[in-house]
Scaffold this motif. Structure first.
Motif, short mmCIF file in Angstrom:
data_model
loop_
_atom_site.label_atom_id
_atom_site.label_comp_id
_atom_site.label_asym_id
_atom_site.label_seq_id
_atom_site.Cartn_x
_atom_site.Cartn_y
_atom_site.Cartn_z
N TYR A 6 0.79 -1.23 0.00
CA TYR A 6 0.00 0.00 0.00
C TYR A 6 0.82 1.28 0.00
CZ TYR A 6 -4.16 -2.78 0.99
OH TYR A 6 -5.19 -3.67 0.90
N ARG A 7 2.10 1.19 0.33
CA ARG A 7 2.84 2.43 0.53
C ARG A 7 4.07 2.59 -0.36
NH1 ARG A 7 1.45 5.66 4.67
NH2 ARG A 7 -0.77 5.45 5.11
N ASP A 8 4.13 1.80 -1.43
CA ASP A 8 5.26 1.99 -2.34
C ASP A 8 4.70 2.12 -3.75
OD1 ASP A 8 7.66 2.09 -3.64
OD2 ASP A 8 8.25 0.01 -3.22
N PRO A 9 3.94 3.21 -3.99
CA PRO A 9 3.24 3.31 -5.28
C PRO A 9 4.18 3.37 -6.48
CG PRO A 9 3.03 5.37 -4.04
CD PRO A 9 3.66 4.36 -3.12
N ASP A 10 5.41 3.86 -6.31
CA ASP A 10 6.32 3.91 -7.47
C ASP A 10 7.27 2.71 -7.50
OD1 ASP A 10 7.89 4.61 -5.35
OD2 ASP A 10 8.65 6.48 -6.21
N ASP A 11 7.05 1.76 -6.59
CA ASP A 11 7.77 0.49 -6.60
C ASP A 11 9.30 0.66 -6.65
OD1 ASP A 11 7.95 -2.27 -6.58
OD2 ASP A 11 7.92 -2.44 -8.75
N ASP A 12 9.80 1.60 -5.86
CA ASP A 12 11.26 1.78 -5.84
C ASP A 12 11.88 1.17 -4.58
OD1 ASP A 12 10.35 3.52 -3.90
OD2 ASP A 12 11.46 5.27 -4.62
N GLY A 13 11.04 0.47 -3.79
CA GLY A 13 11.55 -0.16 -2.57
C GLY A 13 11.35 0.72 -1.35
N LEU A 14 11.25 2.04 -1.53
CA LEU A 14 11.08 2.95 -0.40
C LEU A 14 9.59 3.16 -0.12
CD1 LEU A 14 13.71 5.70 -1.35
CD2 LEU A 14 14.01 3.73 0.18
N VAL A 15 9.19 3.11 1.16
CA VAL A 15 7.78 3.34 1.46
C VAL A 15 7.53 4.84 1.66
CG1 VAL A 15 7.26 1.07 2.43
CG2 VAL A 15 8.15 2.86 3.93
N ALA A 16 6.30 5.24 1.35
CA ALA A 16 5.94 6.65 1.47
C ALA A 16 4.99 6.85 2.64
CB ALA A 16 5.26 7.11 0.18
N ARG A 23 17.31 -4.21 -0.55
CA ARG A 23 16.77 -3.35 -1.61
C ARG A 23 16.45 -1.95 -1.06
NH1 ARG A 23 11.18 -3.19 -4.63
NH2 ARG A 23 11.83 -1.88 -6.38
N VAL A 24 15.90 -1.90 0.15
CA VAL A 24 15.56 -0.59 0.73
C VAL A 24 16.85 0.19 1.01
CG1 VAL A 24 14.43 0.60 2.65
CG2 VAL A 24 13.44 -1.52 1.75
N ARG A 25 17.82 -0.48 1.58
CA ARG A 25 19.11 0.18 1.86
C ARG A 25 19.74 0.69 0.56
NH1 ARG A 25 23.27 -1.16 -0.12
NH2 ARG A 25 23.11 -3.34 0.45
N ALA A 26 19.70 -0.16 -0.46
CA ALA A 26 20.30 0.24 -1.75
C ALA A 26 19.53 1.43 -2.34
CB ALA A 26 20.31 -0.94 -2.71
N ALA A 27 18.20 1.42 -2.21
CA ALA A 27 17.40 2.53 -2.75
C ALA A 27 17.75 3.83 -2.02
CB ALA A 27 15.91 2.22 -2.63
N LEU A 28 17.93 3.74 -0.70
CA LEU A 28 18.34 4.94 0.05
C LEU A 28 19.68 5.44 -0.49
CD1 LEU A 28 17.41 3.99 3.75
CD2 LEU A 28 16.50 5.93 2.46
#
Ligand code: GLC
Length: 423
Positions: free
Chosen positions: A152-162, A259-264
């Motif tokens: 529900y919270r990653d609408p752009d699917d980049d691994g980071l939640v909004a 993936r989240v760490r890499a996206a950051l």
């Protein structure tokens, strides 16, 4: 030092006992038994506060730490959502409720999230007690919540939640949100009323979509990839990978954590200044307000060591920014919005908070900087010895501010234990 440790630890234990709320709620007759952040200002159960309370309670009685999480899990929804506030004794606290800017999803809980510290709390409980039955009991709702966040919270699917409103990070009035919230630090008495008005505007925009929570972040009204939230999210995924006994799930969560760490590191890191910036809106516009959030990926063990070194040496230890007499201020002293004396009468605009120091303490240790971690713990204890267990503190003088007998400041028990004291 020992005398200060004993004094501060004694006060923390008193707060953990005094803030306990117990009873049977009008909410389906459910029993509740938890530590509230403050019996006067915050008499309800908050999501990330309870996770911090559980970690502190490990130094009092591990059974109480488990109880804190069990009580919180009673609020978990079947679809995975976990509310940021559970209003167990709603009718007894009408006055407190009038003060908050919140939207209820149900008469007894809010439609808002808070950072998923809970996975770290459960891992700590497991490490301290070895109680695998407890882990098996609480893991299903927590695992569902982490899946909910992804769905529900990653609408752009980049691994980071909004997050969809400032208080979903727990950092309600942080100046990093000022531009999007159309508020300012000047004049200070206008900051809070403006924030309240902007919150009302957000709630009105969201009202038609409440029954379909995936729509709200996709609206782009306030779609914000927050560095602190995502660092806690990545840390939580890493904890889940350790907690599950299913090999395929451990793999899934570990891969998601990376993936989240890499996206950051790819999207939020600013090589020029050597910090991480939150990303605002669909355009991922870096929000260049220097707050402790910009240093938060330090809590991730697998953060690129070169970036960790820059965060620590160029910023955390910078006496013009964060290394003030009583670190770590919530906003760097170089920011025009830095408000150490609480002139704006609202939160996260300069003062030092114990949950932040607790996270950064462990982050420093994870990156081999034990000496600085110890110095941070020592200054934290010294500040609390003279000012008590308060909600937050003036980073220049150490003076206590906000609520008295504040729940998560008892995390100092964990710092004292880690420094070899007797909490
Ligand atoms: C304030 C803080 C939030 C916290 C709550 C209860 O709203 O900003 O982070 O969870 O108080 O302590």
């Amino acid at each position: 030092m020992r005398k200060e440790w004993d004094k501060v630890a004694g006060d923390a234990r008193r707060v953990l006992e005094g803030n306990r709320q117990r009873g049977v709620s009008a909410w389906g007759g459910q029993r509740y038994d938890f530590v509230c952040p403050s019996p006067t200002t915050y008499p309800f159960q908050w999501f990330w506060d309870s996770a911090f309370h559980a970690i502190a309670l490990l130094h009092v009685d591990p059974e109480l730490a488990k109880q804190e999480i069990r009580c919180l899990m009673q609020g978990a929804r079947p679809d995975g959502f976990m509310p940021h506030m559970l209003l167990w004794e709603k009718s007894a606290h009408e006055a407190a409720l009038r003060e908050y800017s919140i939207t209820l999803a149900d008469p007894f809980y809010t439609a808002t999230i808070q950072p998923p510290v809970v996975a770290r709390a459960v891992l700590r409980i497991h490490e301290a007690t070895g109680d695998t039955a407890f882990v098996r009991e609480v893991l299903p709702p927590i695992r569902r919540f982490f899946r909910w966040l992804k769905a529900y919270r990653d609408p752009d699917d980049d691994g980071l939640v909004a997050i969809i409103q400032p208080d979903e990070s727990g950092l309600d009035a942080s100046p990093k949100y000022d531009r999007l919230m159309e508020i300012s630090h000047d004049p200070p008495e206008e900051t809070l009323p403006r924030l309240r008005r902007s919150m009302r505007r957000l709630f009105e925009a969201y009202a038609p979509y409440r029954s379909d929570p995936a729509r709200i972040p996709a609206l782009g009204t306030f779609t914000w990839e927050d560095v602190m939230v995502n660092a806690i999210y990545a840390d939580g995924l890493r904890c889940l990978a350790k907690l599950t006994d299913l090999a395929h799930e451990a793999e899934e969560f570990a891969a998601r954590a990376s993936r989240v760490r890499a996206a950051l590191e790819t999207k939020s890191w600013d090589e020029k200044t050597g910090v991480f910036w939150d990303l605002a809106g669909w355009d991922d516009e870096p929000a260049r307000t220097l707050t402790f959030s910009s240093l938060f990926p330090l809590i991730l063990e697998d953060l690129d060591p070169r970036k960790a070194t820059r965060l620590i040496d160029e910023h955390l230890l910078n006496e013009r920014e964060f290394w003030l007499p009583y670190p770590v201020p919530s906003v760097a002293a170089t920011e025009p919005s830095f408000d150490p004396t609480w002139r704006t009468n609202t939160t996260w605009r300069g003062p030092t908070w114990i949950n932040v120091n607790w996270y950064l303490y462990w982050g420093l240790r994870a990156h081999g900087r034990r000496d600085i971690a110890s110095e941070l713990a020592e200054r934290t204890v010294r500040m609390m010895a003279s000012s008590g267990t308060r909600e937050f503190y003036n980073p220049l003088t150490g003076e206590g501010q906000g609520a008295r007998d504040f729940g998560w400041s008892t995390l100092v028990l964990d710092l004292i234990a880690a420094e070899g004291g007797n909490p």
